[in-house]
Write a protein that holds these residues in place. Structure first.
Motif, PDB file in Angstrom:
ATOM      1  N   GLY A 111       0.650  -0.821  -0.257  1.00 27.75           N
ATOM      2  CA  GLY A 111       0.114   0.150   0.097  1.00 27.75           C
ATOM      3  C   GLY A 111       0.864   1.411   0.093  1.00 27.75           C
ATOM      4  N   HIS A 112       0.308   2.081  -0.882  1.00 30.44           N
ATOM      5  CA  HIS A 112       0.962   3.281  -1.590  1.00 30.44           C
ATOM      6  C   HIS A 112       0.483   5.145  -1.032  1.00 30.44           C
ATOM      7  N   GLY A 113      -0.887   4.326  -0.735  1.00 29.22           N
ATOM      8  CA  GLY A 113      -1.095   6.183  -0.634  1.00 29.22           C
ATOM      9  C   GLY A 113      -2.434   6.852  -1.505  1.00 29.22           C
ATOM     10  N   THR A 114      -1.376   7.009  -2.610  1.00 30.30           N
ATOM     11  CA  THR A 114      -3.359   7.840  -3.429  1.00 30.30           C
ATOM     12  C   THR A 114      -4.459   6.847  -3.722  1.00 30.30           C
ATOM     13  N   GLU A 115      -3.457   5.883  -3.599  1.00 31.93           N
ATOM     14  CA  GLU A 115      -3.878   4.375  -4.206  1.00 31.93           C
ATOM     15  C   GLU A 115      -6.096   4.302  -3.486  1.00 31.93           C
ATOM     16  N   PHE A 116      -6.119   5.384  -2.527  1.00 34.25           N
ATOM     17  CA  PHE A 116      -7.037   4.839  -1.429  1.00 34.25           C
ATOM     18  C   PHE A 116      -7.853   6.061  -0.829  1.00 34.25           C
ATOM     19  N   LEU A 117      -7.658   7.271  -2.075  1.00 38.10           N
ATOM     20  CA  LEU A 117      -8.316   8.215  -2.152  1.00 38.10           C
ATOM     21  C   LEU A 117      -9.195   8.061  -3.604  1.00 38.10           C
ATOM     22  N   SER A 118     -10.530   9.130  -2.699  1.00 42.78           N
ATOM     23  CA  SER A 118     -10.951   9.084  -4.050  1.00 42.78           C
ATOM     24  C   SER A 118     -10.899  10.296  -4.714  1.00 42.78           C
ATOM     25  N   TYR A 149       0.019   6.215   8.309  1.00 43.74           N
ATOM     26  CA  TYR A 149      -0.876   7.555   7.289  1.00 43.74           C
ATOM     27  C   TYR A 149      -1.510   6.422   6.409  1.00 43.74           C
ATOM     28  N   THR A 150      -0.468   5.594   5.350  1.00 45.90           N
ATOM     29  CA  THR A 150      -1.075   4.774   5.001  1.00 45.90           C
ATOM     30  C   THR A 150      -2.241   3.477   4.884  1.00 45.90           C
ATOM     31  N   LYS A 151      -1.570   2.627   6.161  1.00 47.30           N
ATOM     32  CA  LYS A 151      -2.252   2.199   7.180  1.00 47.30           C
ATOM     33  C   LYS A 151      -3.478   2.235   7.540  1.00 47.30           C
ATOM     34  N   ASN A 152      -4.040   3.709   8.029  1.00 46.00           N
ATOM     35  CA  ASN A 152      -4.797   4.124   8.401  1.00 46.00           C
ATOM     36  C   ASN A 152      -5.795   4.112   7.226  1.00 46.00           C
ATOM     37  N   LEU A 153      -5.530   4.953   5.832  1.00 48.40           N
ATOM     38  CA  LEU A 153      -6.271   4.822   4.390  1.00 48.40           C
ATOM     39  C   LEU A 153      -7.002   3.668   4.736  1.00 48.40           C
ATOM     40  N   ILE A 154      -5.937   2.437   4.657  1.00 46.35           N
ATOM     41  CA  ILE A 154      -6.466   1.223   4.122  1.00 46.35           C
ATOM     42  C   ILE A 154      -7.759   0.828   5.549  1.00 46.35           C
ATOM     43  N   GLN A 155      -7.829   0.607   6.585  1.00 42.79           N
ATOM     44  CA  GLN A 155      -8.604   0.218   7.362  1.00 42.79           C
ATOM     45  C   GLN A 155      -9.469   1.544   7.174  1.00 42.79           C
ATOM     46  N   VAL A 164      -0.796  -4.177   8.697  1.00 42.39           N
ATOM     47  CA  VAL A 164       0.570  -3.432   9.421  1.00 42.39           C
ATOM     48  C   VAL A 164       1.033  -2.640   8.430  1.00 42.39           C
ATOM     49  N   ALA A 165       1.767  -1.528   9.256  1.00 39.97           N
ATOM     50  CA  ALA A 165       2.856  -0.598   8.369  1.00 39.97           C
ATOM     51  C   ALA A 165       4.314  -0.133   8.857  1.00 39.97           C
ATOM     52  N   LEU A 166       5.230  -1.006   7.659  1.00 36.81           N
ATOM     53  CA  LEU A 166       6.374  -1.029   7.486  1.00 36.81           C
ATOM     54  C   LEU A 166       7.126  -0.504   6.343  1.00 36.81           C
ATOM     55  N   PRO A 167       7.310   0.977   7.485  1.00 38.46           N
ATOM     56  CA  PRO A 167       7.915   2.618   6.741  1.00 38.46           C
ATOM     57  C   PRO A 167       9.661   1.953   5.631  1.00 38.46           C
ATOM     58  N   SER A 278      -8.685  15.517  -3.239  1.00 40.90           N
ATOM     59  CA  SER A 278      -7.156  15.652  -3.974  1.00 40.90           C
ATOM     60  C   SER A 278      -6.258  13.751  -3.311  1.00 40.90           C
ATOM     61  N   THR A 279      -5.912  13.332  -5.501  1.00 39.05           N
ATOM     62  CA  THR A 279      -5.705  12.030  -4.756  1.00 39.05           C
ATOM     63  C   THR A 279      -3.842  12.047  -4.926  1.00 39.05           C
ATOM     64  N   SER A 280      -3.395  13.434  -4.817  1.00 39.93           N
ATOM     65  CA  SER A 280      -2.429  13.613  -4.509  1.00 39.93           C
ATOM     66  C   SER A 280      -1.898  13.563  -3.217  1.00 39.93           C
ATOM     67  N   VAL A 281      -1.004  12.784  -3.240  1.00 34.69           N
ATOM     68  CA  VAL A 281      -0.691  12.532  -1.314  1.00 34.69           C
ATOM     69  C   VAL A 281       0.702  11.963  -1.386  1.00 34.69           C
ATOM     70  N   GLU A 282       1.888  13.014  -0.314  1.00 37.76           N
ATOM     71  CA  GLU A 282       3.054  12.073  -0.001  1.00 37.76           C
ATOM     72  C   GLU A 282       3.519  10.348   0.844  1.00 37.76           C
ATOM     73  N   GLY A 283       2.466   9.479   0.226  1.00 40.10           N
ATOM     74  CA  GLY A 283       2.417   8.683   1.170  1.00 40.10           C
ATOM     75  C   GLY A 283       3.789   7.896   1.588  1.00 40.10           C
TER      76      GLY A 283
END
Length: 371
Positions: A111-118, A149-155, A164-167, A278-283
């Motif tokens: 999971g990277h971040g932007t793919e979980f934003l609408s 941050y991305t973990k929270n988006l997935i949840q 799980v979060a793995l930086p 916006s779907t633009s973010v730094e995951g």
């Protein structure tokens, strides 16, 4: 027992970008843990050849999207002893969908971040994410987020998904301090490198520099690496702000030249925005780790997954999003106190060596996959 790994990702070198680079490091790093590591990716042509590109076994898929997915499905479906394979997918769609439909149970999703934003899309908000993505994320054995941050988006998409979060990490042997860095007393050289997009905050940095007191502005130089759709607008802004003498545009910087670019500067700065709708973010922000690994302290903002890439007071600083006063005060302080720059640079390198390199990342990843 899982003893083989298929890394299934359309994003892979010579593609350029964070996901491609992450998947390359995983493909190389996991070879010491699994009996076999196979990369399943689309055939592509490009200039980006990573420093460790010859260490990966690649199965190429057709370039055409439909053919690519059919061939990938048939390849995975025909693999025998599926219980011995882990399928690590670069993103949830379409890679994870194909892996699940081809009969695999040991499916893991990066999971990277932007793919979980609408964003502003009603389709993404009411169908794509809450129905389709929710189902896929729930089917995955584990979703591996690149930051909290991305973990929270997935949840938020699927509260019951296993996540799980793995930086991320960085290659500390490739990105390392060199012996040729020249510190010019009283001058601060800051660097930014990324795809040149407006949400990356280049305009914010430019406007902050323009408002610095003249005695400080004259001692600050900003080196910008990268290309992108906002580049021409940024050049116009730099001219309009009358800071052309402070800024140098270096264009696209190949991977092999990145360590030298970081090392030729004193501070790395990137002020990516997180904007509602916006779907633009730094995951995460892998560039922050690359700079720190070179012994260059970093400045970032408290947005997206950046706080997982920067540890305040340990090789870097975090400021509030779009807060010109915070960035200006920090830059003025660093211009006047270059000893602090050197001290934080040493901390940055130490942090990477101890906790933020690909060896540590791949050790943790292997345990996640096989436990």
């Amino acid at each position: 027992m899982i003893n083989k790994l298929v890394l299934f990702s359309y994003d892979f070198p010579p593609s350029n970008g964070g996901i491609a680079r992450l998947c390359q490091e995983i493909a190389v790093g996991q070879q010491s843990y699994f009996e076999e590591v196979i990369v399943l990716t689309r055939k592509k042509v490009g200039k980006n050849n990573p420093y460790n590109s010859n260490k990966v076994r690649i199965v190429e898929l057709p370039e055409e999207r439909i053919k690519c997915e059919i061939v990938a499905f048939n390849y995975l479906r025909k693999l025998k002893n599926k219980e011995k394979y882990a399928i690590l997918c670069g993103v949830w769609h379409p890679e994870a969908t194909i892996a699940i439909l081809s009969g695999f149970k040991n499916v893991f999703i990066l999971g990277h971040g932007t793919e979980f934003l609408s964003g502003t899309s009603k389709f993404r908000k009411y169908i794509w994410l809450p129905i389709y993505a929710k189902w896929i994320l729930g089917k995955a054995k584990i979703n591996i987020a690149n930051s909290n941050y991305t973990k929270n988006l997935i949840q938020k998409v699927n509260a019951k998904a296993n996540v799980v979060a793995l930086p991320l990490g960085v290659n500390e042997d490739f990105f390392k301090p060199n012996n040729f860095k020249v510190n010019t007393k009283g001058v601060l050289k800051i660097a930014s490198v990324s795809r040149i997009l407006q949400f990356k905050g280049y305009d914010f940095i430019a406007k902050t520099i323009a408002k610095l007191p003249s005695e400080c502005k004259d001692k600050l130089y900003w080196n910008i690496g990268g290309t992108g759709p906002y580049l021409n607008d940024l050049k116009v802004l730099v001219k309009d702000l009358n800071i052309e003498n402070n800024v140098t545009f270096h264009g696209f910087i190949p991977d092999e030249e990145l360590p030298s670019f970081y090392n030729s500067n004193d501070i790395f700065v990137l002020c990516t925005r997180e904007e509602k709708h916006s779907t633009s973010v730094e995951g995460f922000g892998l560039v922050f780790l690359e700079a720190q690994s070179c012994g260059i302290p970093v400045i970032g903002v408290r947005s997206g997954g950046i706080p997982d890439a920067i540890e305040e007071g340990n090789g870097g600083w975090l400021i509030n999003q779009d807060n010109e006063q915070m960035l200006a005060n920090l830059l003025i302080d660093l211009i006047k106190n270059q000893e602090l720059v050197l001290e934080e640079g040493l901390k940055a390198r130490k942090r990477v060596l101890e906790n933020a390199n690909w060896k540590v990342y791949n050790e943790k990843l292997f345990k996640i996959i096989t436990n």
